[in-house]
Write an enzyme that holds these catalytic residues in place. Structure first.
Site, PDB file in Angstrom:
ATOM      1  N   GLU A   1       0.831  -1.206   0.000  1.00  0.00           N
ATOM      2  CA  GLU A   1       0.000   0.000   0.000  1.00  0.00           C
ATOM      3  C   GLU A   1       0.870   1.263   0.000  1.00  0.00           C
ATOM      4  O   GLU A   1       1.845   1.359   0.743  1.00  0.00           O
ATOM      5  CB  GLU A   1      -0.904  -0.020   1.230  1.00  0.00           C
ATOM      6  CG  GLU A   1      -1.823   1.185   1.371  1.00  0.00           C
ATOM      7  CD  GLU A   1      -2.642   1.130   2.651  1.00  0.00           C
ATOM      8  OE1 GLU A   1      -3.623   1.890   2.753  1.00  0.00           O
ATOM      9  OE2 GLU A   1      -2.305   0.336   3.550  1.00  0.00           O
TER      10      GLU A   1
ATOM     11  N   LYS B   1      -9.352   2.626  -2.465  1.00  0.00           N
ATOM     12  CA  LYS B   1      -9.636   2.046  -1.146  1.00  0.00           C
ATOM     13  C   LYS B   1     -11.008   2.478  -0.654  1.00  0.00           C
ATOM     14  O   LYS B   1     -11.326   3.674  -0.613  1.00  0.00           O
ATOM     15  CB  LYS B   1      -8.540   2.472  -0.163  1.00  0.00           C
ATOM     16  CG  LYS B   1      -8.587   1.789   1.192  1.00  0.00           C
ATOM     17  CD  LYS B   1      -7.358   2.173   2.009  1.00  0.00           C
ATOM     18  CE  LYS B   1      -7.290   1.472   3.345  1.00  0.00           C
ATOM     19  NZ  LYS B   1      -6.069   1.828   4.102  1.00  0.00           N
TER      20      LYS B   1
ATOM     21  N   CYS C   1      -5.561  -2.840   1.841  1.00  0.00           N
ATOM     22  CA  CYS C   1      -5.438  -2.901   3.304  1.00  0.00           C
ATOM     23  C   CYS C   1      -6.764  -3.113   4.028  1.00  0.00           C
ATOM     24  O   CYS C   1      -7.298  -4.208   4.037  1.00  0.00           O
ATOM     25  CB  CYS C   1      -4.718  -1.658   3.814  1.00  0.00           C
ATOM     26  SG  CYS C   1      -3.965  -1.916   5.459  1.00  0.00           S
TER      27      CYS C   1
ATOM     28  N   GLY D   1      23.776   5.653  27.068  1.00  0.00           N
ATOM     29  CA  GLY D   1      24.225   5.827  28.443  1.00  0.00           C
ATOM     30  C   GLY D   1      24.025   4.535  29.211  1.00  0.00           C
ATOM     31  O   GLY D   1      22.888   4.092  29.404  1.00  0.00           O
TER      32      GLY D   1
ATOM     33  N   ASP E   1      17.740  -2.008  31.588  1.00  0.00           N
ATOM     34  CA  ASP E   1      17.195  -1.282  30.444  1.00  0.00           C
ATOM     35  C   ASP E   1      18.295  -0.825  29.499  1.00  0.00           C
ATOM     36  O   ASP E   1      18.224  -1.052  28.286  1.00  0.00           O
ATOM     37  CB  ASP E   1      16.374  -0.077  30.927  1.00  0.00           C
ATOM     38  CG  ASP E   1      15.175  -0.491  31.752  1.00  0.00           C
ATOM     39  OD1 ASP E   1      14.423  -1.369  31.301  1.00  0.00           O
ATOM     40  OD2 ASP E   1      14.998   0.051  32.861  1.00  0.00           O
TER      41      ASP E   1
ATOM     42  N   THR F   1      16.623   5.183  27.062  1.00  0.00           N
ATOM     43  CA  THR F   1      16.550   3.822  27.593  1.00  0.00           C
ATOM     44  C   THR F   1      15.318   3.570  28.466  1.00  0.00           C
ATOM     45  O   THR F   1      15.194   2.486  29.042  1.00  0.00           O
ATOM     46  CB  THR F   1      17.814   3.494  28.405  1.00  0.00           C
ATOM     47  OG1 THR F   1      17.923   4.402  29.505  1.00  0.00           O
ATOM     48  CG2 THR F   1      19.057   3.594  27.536  1.00  0.00           C
TER      49      THR F   1
ATOM     50  N   LYS G   1       5.083  14.585  30.532  1.00  0.00           N
ATOM     51  CA  LYS G   1       6.399  14.011  30.252  1.00  0.00           C
ATOM     52  C   LYS G   1       6.357  13.169  28.979  1.00  0.00           C
ATOM     53  O   LYS G   1       7.258  13.253  28.128  1.00  0.00           O
ATOM     54  CB  LYS G   1       6.864  13.142  31.411  1.00  0.00           C
ATOM     55  CG  LYS G   1       7.267  13.888  32.668  1.00  0.00           C
ATOM     56  CD  LYS G   1       7.871  12.920  33.677  1.00  0.00           C
ATOM     57  CE  LYS G   1       8.295  13.624  34.949  1.00  0.00           C
ATOM     58  NZ  LYS G   1       8.907  12.686  35.918  1.00  0.00           N
TER      59      LYS G   1
END
Length: 549
Positions: free
Chosen positions: A52, A120, A157, A294, A300, A401, A516
């Site tokens: 698609e 579609k 789809c 890091g 993690d 992470t 956040k």
């Protein structure tokens, strides 16, 4: 009088092109389509099927609102039609504008021209999809045409997820259903696809050719998982997930047979491939030289390092350990060991002096106040600044992470451990992080056992453990999965045996942390409901958790 039925046409050799197209790279996508069509013809194929919106990549989003983009896409279609080998037909996906309406279309290219257009019909507007913003729905009519005597019913789809388009194609005389898809991966999607395709086969009695996109695009990752089902509902071919390739099958009026059937892949391995693919494509498609991770000595960052090396190779990955006075000797040794195991360079940049200097400068402001989370966050932000400085100087993208459990409840520091261009674990709850780490160690110990077995800790204060601030992860993850992926209520969970006070506490943390998450890096969606475009909650909100409480 001759009552014999005419002999059925010989099988049609069809090439399934499971490819990683780049959004907006019209020229590059067109050149790839032409090259693969010629190669497929050289291997005996008479038809090649792409995914698609293969010419534009999926999803172009608001590029579809630009007239110049739509015009360029139309030019690319014409270029492909002219350049492709004369003796192979193509089915490609592209946006098509007709009479002031824009359609998500599958185009049958033959003899240097557009021979048929399939628009579609069913436009998804749920989860990650927003197609009604861009496209008009196609007409409720079948798109059936013949290639070498085999009648193909073409769908796009979402059309195969509903019964109407397939039924119309069957009534119009199709011998086989062909579906072009750009269906993003999640851990439950493969089973749902099988169930859906078998439902269409049961309703129509027709075999199905399903071709899906592969590769990473922002926070989506496409697994491919292209396949062919015969009339009996048996899968006779399934492309390996997260791999590009072109595979040939013979499709006749009564049968479907393919050259090969790649081996099945375990679910946890599919998740690993999804995360590696998402990270690799984000780095490659943005032309970053590599990444910097890091390392904390925790699970993690250890898992992210392994995924980065798998995605890019050790030479393109740098690790940075930034110990403080609270970092244990075990964490430092574990970071060194995993870096050695992964074959990557480890930079050690202590933060103690910087931390003490900043505390001294802030002392007049903090005078008379006790130490609290402020000092913990300061350490995380120092580390974030160091990582971004290394990123700027060396031209490497920082990889975040944080996992889904931490992001859900805000157990992270904004502009600290949340920094990064991409977050591979963003849709992995903590318990699944452990499962994947164990999977990475299945052949040899890549992640030191001491990292997997130790209690999770941020090491931002003496003797700190994650359980000082959070419920144990098995309990937390069970609550979060219900709240986030199933919209469960606190009262409902309490009625199912969860601790009512704990559920309310977790729910408040989830609501309070939306600001956040809104500022966090993108990461690959692997669950049915990830943080991002398929879970859109207001930042300012008091339903489910009042910040004044």
């Amino acid at each position: 009088m001759n009552d014999q039925k005419p002999a059925p046409p010989p099988p049609l050799r069809v090439a399934l092109a499971q490819q990683n197209f780049v959004v907006g790279d019209l020229r590059g996508n067109a050149e790839r389509i032409v090259r693969l069509a010629r190669e497929a013809r050289a291997n005996g194929a008479r038809l090649i099927v792409f995914s698609e919106l293969s010419l534009t990549g999926y999803s172009p989003e608001d590029l579809l609102l630009r007239d110049d983009f739509i015009a360029a896409a139309a030019d690319a279609v014409e270029e492909v039609a002219r350049a492709a080998a004369a003796d192979i037909d193509l089915i490609v996906g592209a946006p098509v504008r007709e009479h002031g309406h824009l359609f998500n279309a599958a185009l049958h290219l033959s003899d240097g021209r557009i021979a048929h257009r399939c628009r579609k019909r069913s436009l998804p507007n749920y989860e990650v999809f927003d197609e009604k913003r861009y496209f008009s729905a196609g007409p409720d009519e079948a798109c059936v045409f013949r290639v070498d005597g085999v009648a193909l019913g073409l769908t796009v789809c979402e059309d195969i997820w509903q019964p109407h388009a397939a039924a119309d194609a069957a009534r119009a005389g199709a011998d086989c259903l062909v579906n072009l898809s750009a269906s993003p991966f999640d851990v439950a999607k493969q089973a749902r696809r099988d169930e859906t395709l078998r439902a269409r086969i049961g309703e129509t009695g027709l075999p199905v050719i399903y071709v899906n996109q592969v590769g990473g695009q922002d926070d989506l990752v496409f697994d491919g998982d292209s396949r062919v089902f015969n009339r009996a509902g048996r899968c006779v071919f399934r492309a390996p997930p997260f791999e590009e390739g072109v595979w040939c099958c013979d499709i006749g009026a009564d049968a479907a047979a393919c050259d090969e059937t790649p081996p099945q892949v375990a679910p946890v391995e599919i998740i690993r491939r999804a995360l590696s693919t998402g990270l690799r494509d984000y780095v490659e498609k943005h032309a970053f030289a590599g990444v910097v991770v890091g390392l904390s000595g925790g699970i993690d960052s250890a898992l992210v390092l392994i995924l980065a090396v798998e995605a890019l190779g050790a030479a393109r990955v740098k690790a940075v350990m930034m110990p403080s006075e609270y970092t244990s000797a075990q964490s430092i040794e574990d970071a060194r060991l995993i870096a050695r195991n992964a074959g990557v360079e480890l930079l050690e940049v202590p933060i103690t002096n910087v931390f003490e200097t900043m505390l001294a400068e802030l002392a007049p402001v903090f005078k008379g106040r006790q130490r609290d989370v402020t000092e913990e966050n300061l350490q995380a932000r120092i580390r974030g600044s160091l990582l971004m400085s290394i990123s700027n100087k060396l031209g490497l993208m920082v990889v975040a992470t944080s996992n889904k459990s931490e992001l859900a409840v805000g157990y992270s520091t904004l502009y600290g451990d949340t920094v990064g261009g991409y977050a591979p674990l963003k849709d992995l709850f903590k318990n699944r992080v452990y499962q994947l780490a164990a999977h990475c160690n299945r052949e040899r110990e890549r992640i030191p056992r001491s990292i997997i077995e130790r209690a999770p800790t941020a090491e931002l204060a003496p003797g700190q453990l994650d359980t000082d601030s959070l419920p144990p992860y098995p309990v937390l993850d069970a609550i979060l999965e219900q709240l986030i992926e199933h919209d469960a209520t606190a009262a409902g969970l309490a009625g199912r045996g969860f601790d009512a006070a704990m559920v309310r506490r977790v729910q408040r943390m989830v609501v309070a942390s939306e600001y956040k998450r809104r500022q966090s890096a993108p990461g690959p969606k692997i669950t049915p409901r990830a943080f991002g475009r398929d879970r859109r909650y207001p930042v300012t909100c008091r339903f489910g958790g009042d910040p004044r409480e």
